[in-house]
Design a protein around this motif. Structure first.
Motif, short mmCIF file in Angstrom:
data_model
loop_
_atom_site.label_atom_id
_atom_site.label_comp_id
_atom_site.label_asym_id
_atom_site.label_seq_id
_atom_site.Cartn_x
_atom_site.Cartn_y
_atom_site.Cartn_z
N ASP C 58 0.69 -1.20 0.19
CA ASP C 58 0.07 -0.05 0.11
C ASP C 58 0.88 1.28 -0.11
O ASP C 58 1.95 1.34 0.92
CB ASP C 58 -0.81 -0.08 1.19
CG ASP C 58 -1.72 1.25 1.62
OD1 ASP C 58 -1.75 2.05 0.47
OD2 ASP C 58 -2.45 1.36 2.36
N LEU C 59 0.71 1.97 -0.97
CA LEU C 59 1.49 3.18 -1.22
C LEU C 59 1.22 4.51 -0.42
O LEU C 59 1.74 5.58 -0.33
CB LEU C 59 1.76 3.50 -2.67
CG LEU C 59 2.11 2.48 -3.63
CD1 LEU C 59 2.02 3.21 -5.00
CD2 LEU C 59 3.40 2.12 -3.27
N SER C 60 -0.24 4.51 0.30
CA SER C 60 -0.65 5.55 0.85
C SER C 60 0.07 6.20 2.02
O SER C 60 -0.13 7.32 2.25
CB SER C 60 -1.88 5.15 1.59
OG SER C 60 -1.68 4.17 2.77
N GLN C 61 1.15 5.58 2.50
CA GLN C 61 2.02 6.07 3.34
C GLN C 61 3.51 6.68 3.10
O GLN C 61 4.10 7.25 3.58
CB GLN C 61 2.30 5.20 4.71
CG GLN C 61 1.02 4.36 5.41
CD GLN C 61 0.11 5.46 5.79
OE1 GLN C 61 0.27 6.03 6.45
NE2 GLN C 61 -1.08 4.95 5.42
N VAL C 62 3.37 6.65 1.67
CA VAL C 62 4.74 7.08 1.21
C VAL C 62 4.60 8.66 0.71
O VAL C 62 4.23 9.03 -0.40
CB VAL C 62 5.49 6.36 -0.06
CG1 VAL C 62 6.81 6.63 -0.49
CG2 VAL C 62 5.21 4.82 0.15
N LYS C 63 5.13 9.52 1.71
CA LYS C 63 4.94 10.90 1.65
C LYS C 63 5.52 11.20 0.18
O LYS C 63 4.92 12.09 -0.29
CB LYS C 63 5.23 11.61 2.70
CG LYS C 63 4.69 11.37 4.15
CD LYS C 63 3.75 12.19 4.35
CE LYS C 63 2.68 11.63 5.48
NZ LYS C 63 2.57 10.41 6.05
N GLU C 64 6.61 11.00 -0.16
CA GLU C 64 7.43 11.43 -1.23
C GLU C 64 6.69 11.30 -2.44
O GLU C 64 6.98 11.68 -3.72
CB GLU C 64 8.78 10.56 -1.41
CG GLU C 64 9.28 10.45 -0.16
CD GLU C 64 10.52 9.18 -0.25
OE1 GLU C 64 11.46 9.29 -1.30
OE2 GLU C 64 10.59 8.20 0.31
N LEU C 65 5.86 10.22 -2.72
CA LEU C 65 5.08 9.89 -3.70
C LEU C 65 3.86 10.73 -3.95
O LEU C 65 3.37 10.98 -5.20
CB LEU C 65 4.68 8.37 -3.72
CG LEU C 65 5.52 7.27 -3.97
CD1 LEU C 65 4.88 6.02 -3.96
CD2 LEU C 65 6.08 7.27 -5.34
#
Ligand SMILES: Cc1cc2nc3c(=O)[nH]c(=O)nc-3n(C[C@H](O)[C@H](O)[C@H](O)COP(=O)(O)OP(=O)(O)OC[C@H]3O[C@@H](n4cnc5c(N)ncnc54)[C@H](O)[C@@H]3O)c2cc1C
Ligand code: HEM
Ligand code: FES
Ligand code: FES
Lengths: 258, 294, 337
Positions: C58-65
């Motif tokens: 789950d990418l939801s926590q990747v702030k840089e994205l």
């Protein structure tokens, strides 16, 4: 199903027992003692919880509660078999690994709950936290019945993982009314205009409208229609629904002025 | 790794859909392994057996005088067929298997066009070989079987009469032809039917054209794939033999048409492959022949 | 109709916080891993038990994205920026309005609030045979159920079909191609930047994928160059209902007009083929011409060359012709307007 009654009642009490901080899982369910049951089998269709803000364990075990208990047991136990088989289960120390026991902020309350990895917010709200005001229509992001606010933004709760909203502020229809039981202005608009027929879609519409009005408090009818276009009504009186929502917007503006 | 990939059809049945394409590597490595083992066998072990070579019973040397300087082996038509078929075959192999090993391009169009070329060339060959060439020259006959038995007995150290020289095609060559015939016909037969599954100018695309069930189609894809990868090994072996120094004269004859008198007398039995005045259709050949004498 | 079943089958869930951790997880689980951004394409597959990944990242926590930054005179949009954020961003609205229009035409408000731009361009086709889990080519099988004499294929391809006749359903893709956007892809070997139109692939190239991503790859950002900022834009989407429905077809164009003539143009269109099409031949043909109805007419005819209708989608050919015509020549006022 009658032979299962006693177990189910125990299950439900444990699911919601302890008032505001239930840990919604029972080891016997986890071990698969209770048989699995499809949640659509017992979808409660007629529970309007508008006037029941916040959430707490019901005092009486009604037939509906029993159904909910069965449902919860089903939702939990049907997943339990998977933990034994999961090949990657052991590797929880990897970066980004997820703990099952989480704290959610729902309607301003902190709720501790045991959440499966694959669990959607809708399941958690309805079947673990007992917040059945949020409906499940399609489970496919195609109807809006499950709409809730996450950090003030409307989302389909059927289509987001509970784990994704850890640390976010979740508001369901139960959280709209104020502590003294006074309805939210948009809810009042629904009553003022008698906006819905069966009202299954109502909580979704209200949440979508409340979310939209935060970005545009004074919409034209067309704008509001666009804003809440992610919701469907099976009874199909969109005109009346829009009347209600426009009235709600007006109520809200008036409430905010004073 | 399974040999076949399965899927659930819309009707809920388990149906085969493909071979597992990992089998490609089994075939390719099998072909290469054969090549290595054979090269070692010829290099070391077979040397010791060479002593027997001279014993092979040949024809009386009187015949030699009648043999022309160059003995025609493959007619122009036969060579042309072989070249076209070889091109189509390589095109088919590369278009089919490059995508499977990660080289991505729009392969199907090239594949079915090459498939049509192969099909037409093989049909031509069937008629040509049946009515114009010496049809039976490519099939193993009684003498071949007897000689194979003799060679085998001698190889394991038993007493046996010396085997005779070969007719136009050595037994190995005939067996190879048989293998390629089976694989070729299977891949062509299935391929032609599979053309109804893709867009071609010939037919409206219609996967239901023949009324085959999903299962039948599945096995057809499996057969197409299996024979396809079998061909990988067969072609590896074939190219290897064509390039071996002692077989180069045969390879040459597939390009230029003839072999020298010496090679003819050394390897072939003029009784079984008569040439010169007496020979019917000099040099006419079952051109499906492969240069695979061992 | 989708059937509501029990909760989804179990998977292991990872919620990495950085791109590096994400890449490590994707590298570790490869084919077993499923990248999830907003999850709105993902959940259908999982709920219907048609795709069963062991691991969901789950990418939801990747702030840089996530987020939109100004970069190189243009904009860089993080892959997990939601469609709503794209639609509302002031610079997108001002200089790249074709993208905000396109993104706003997608799905429903709630979906746009959660669906990401990266997910929108990377989403899978909506061919309903494929979505039903039938073993078609795209699912690794050996047939196309949508291109048979009895198939129901109103939504399917008129161009570029190669065995599979599914179409790409993205509404933001043609806008991004018209803007000459660059897609930034992280692979285990490093970073790759590709032109928007090269991000997408057709079934001839790989019948089981719609874009160049392979297991282990991650789309990190989409860059909008300054070249086409604030040019003359046209976007139109045709669909059955105004909400939720995927495009029957959409078109996007960006034009620079000098002295009444088309000096530069980029034109793209989606839902006609398995990949969004950039109509380079049409661009060449109209360059130097006036952007009027006659040019549009000519462009439309050129655009549909080679188009081939299936049983129920012949309407898409005139639709495409007219959309191209309008994208270049503009829209005539209707008689009643
Ligand atoms: C009911 C409904 C109606 C819709 N209507 C429309 C419409 O009209 N027009 C339209 O354009 N779209 C429409 N959509 C699609 C919707 O816009 C997309 O599903 C959404 O934008 C996808 O974003 P996501 O982040 O939710 O995708 P996800 O489900 O998270 O991802 C989609 C796919 O992309 C991959 N992916 C996502 N992000 C990355 C990344 N950064 N790197 C690598 N791979 C990635 C995922 O692995 C997955 O395969 C609709 C969807 C639904 C459910
Ligand atoms: C050396 C010969 C050949 C080899 C190695 C070969 C190999 C293959 C392979 C591996 C495939 C993919 C099958 C699958 O997806 O399961 C394929 C598909 C196909 N082949 Fe061949 N093939 C050969 C000859 C032919 C011939 C002679 C024809 C036609 C006359 C043909 C027509 C086709 C067609 C139409 C397909 C595509 C079917 C589809 O994708 O549905 N092939 N071939
Ligand atoms: S139940 Fe979530 S959108 Fe229908
Ligand atoms: S009022 Fe019945 S579904 Fe909307």
């Amino acid at each position: 199903m009658s032979h299962r009654f006693p177990q189910v009642i125990v299950t439900f009490r444990q699911l919601n027992g302890g008032g505001s901080d239930p840990i919604a899982i029972d080891t016997r369910q986890r071990m698969g003692v209770y048989p699995s049951k499809s949640i659509c089998g017992g979808l409660p269709m007629a529970d309007h919880d508008i006037a029941n803000p916040g959430t707490s364990a019901p005092l009486l075990v009604s037939r509906r509660d029993v159904i909910k208990g069965v449902i919860a047991a089903g939702a939990v136990s049907s997943a339990s078999y998977l933990f034994r088989a999961s090949t990657v289960w052991a590797q929880t120390s990897a970066p980004g690994a997820v703990e099952r026991l989480v704290t959610l902020t729902v309607n301003g309350q902190q709720r501790r709950v045991d959440v499966m990895k694959q669990e959607t917010l809708q399941t958690t709200l309805r079947y673990k936290l007992g917040l059945t005001g949020t409906k499940l229509g399609c489970d496919r992001s195609e109807c809006g019945a499950c709409t809730v606010l996450i950090d003030d933004v409307p989302h389909y709760s059927c289509s987001i993982l509970t784990h994704t909203v850890r640390g976010k502020n979740i508001v369901t229809i139960e959280g709209l009314a104020s502590a003294d039981g006074k309805l939210h202005p948009v809810q009042q608009g629904v009553i003022d205009e008698q906006g819905f027929q069966c009202a299954f879609c109502m909580s979704g519409f209200v949440m979508a409208a409340v979310g939209y009005l935060k970005t545009n408090p004074n919409p034209t009818r067309a704008e509001l229609a666009h804003g809440i276009s992610g919701n469907l009504c099976r009874c199909q009186d969109y005109d009346k629904i829009l009347n209600a929502m426009m009235r709600g917007a007006e109520n809200l503006r008036r409430a905010n002025r004073v | 790794m399974g040999l076949i990939e399965w899927a659930t059809s819309p009707w809920g049945r388990e149906v085969p859909i493909h071979i597992a394409f990992g089998l490609l590597w089994v075939s390719a490595i099998g072909g290469l392994l054969f090549l290595v083992v054979h090269a070692i066998y010829v290099g070391y072990w077979a040397k010791s057996a060479e002593a027997h070579a001279g014993e092979a019973v040949g024809a009386s040397s009187g015949i030699a005088a009648r043999v022309p300087e160059r003995v025609a082996r493959h007619s122009f038509g036969a060579r042309l067929f072989h070249a076209v078929m070889a091109l189509a075959m390589f095109a088919l192999l590369f278009t089919a298997f490059l995508p499977k090993v990660g080289v991505r391009f729009a392969w199907v169009t090239y594949h079915w066009i090459a498939g049509v070329v192969l099909t037409i060339s093989v049909i031509y060959h069937l008629f040509h070989a049946t009515f114009w060439l010496d049809f039976w020259s490519i099939w193993p006959d009684r003498v071949d079987i007897e000689d194979a038995a003799r060679r085998f007995r001698r190889a394991v150290g038993q007493a046996a009469p010396a085997p005779r020289k070969f007719a136009k095609y050595p037994l190995e060559n005939k067996l190879y032809h048989l293998a390629i015939l089976c694989a070729g016909l299977a891949v062509i037969g299935t391929g032609v039917l599979m053309m109804s599954r893709v867009r071609t100018p010939f037919l409206a695309r219609d996967p239901y054209l023949f009324g085959f069930s999903d299962t039948t189609w599945g096995w057809m894809y499996v057969l197409h794939g299996l024979t396809g990868i079998a061909l990988v090994a067969l072609i590896i072996a074939h190219v290897y033999f064509a390039l071996r120094p002692e077989k180069l004269f045969i390879t040459n004859s597939m390009i230029f048409g003839s072999i020298s008198r010496e090679k003819y007398l050394e390897h072939h039995d003029p009784e079984r492959w008569p040439v010169g005045e007496r020979a019917p259709e000099a040099g006419a050949a079952g051109s499906k022949s492969r240069e695979v004498p061992a | 109709m989708a059937v509501i079943r029990d909760v989804m089958p179990a998977f292991e869930l990872f919620q990495p916080a950085t791109i590096d951790d994400t890449m490590r997880l994707l590298g570790q689980y490869r084919e077993d891993a499923w990248v999830m951004a907003g999850g709105l394409d993902t959940f259908d597959w999982l709920k219907d038990r048609i795709k069963r990944p062991k691991v969901v990242v789950d990418l939801s926590q990747v702030k840089e994205l996530s987020g939109i930054r100004e970069a190189g005179g243009g904009l860089e949009i993080g892959a997990t920026t939601t469609l709503t954020e794209v639609v509302r961003h002031p610079i997108v609205r001002e200089k790249y309005s074709i993208l905000s229009t396109g993104a706003e035409a997608a799905a429903s408000p709630q979906i746009r609030n959660q669906g990401t731009i990266g997910g929108n361009v990377s989403q899978d086709t909506r061919c309903w045979y494929y979505r039903a889990g039938w073993p078609c080519y795209r699912a690794g099988g050996n047939t196309c159920f949508a291109d048979t004499p009895t198939a129901i294929n109103r939504e399917h391809a008129i161009l570029g079909a190669d065995r599979c006749v599914a179409v790409n359903p993205s509404d933001s893709a043609p806008a991004l191609i018209a803007l000459d956007a660059k897609f930034v892809v992280r692979t285990p070997k490093g970073e790759r930047v590709v032109d928007a139109e090269d991000y997408f692939i057709g079934p001839g190239t790989d019948i089981t994928r719609m874009n160049i991503l392979r297991p282990g790859d991650l789309l990190t950002a989409i860059r909008l160059p300054a070249d086409w900022a604030g040019t003359k834009f046209y976007f139109e989407k045709v669909r059955d209902r105004n909400v939720w429905d995927f495009p029957l077809m959409n078109v996007a164009s960006a034009m620079v007009i000098t002295d009444g003539k088309i000096e530069r143009i980029r034109l793209a269109l989606n839902a006609a083929a398995a990949r969004p099409l950039r109509l380079a031949a049409v661009e060449d043909a109209v360059r130097g011409k006036e952007p009027n109805a006659a040019t549009g007419e000519m462009a439309g005819r050129l655009a549909v060359q080679g188009a081939r209708a299936l049983r129920f989608n012949a309407y898409k050919i005139p639709l495409m012709r007219n959309l191209v015509k309008r994208a270049i020549g503009g829209v005539e006022k209707a008689a009643w307007a």
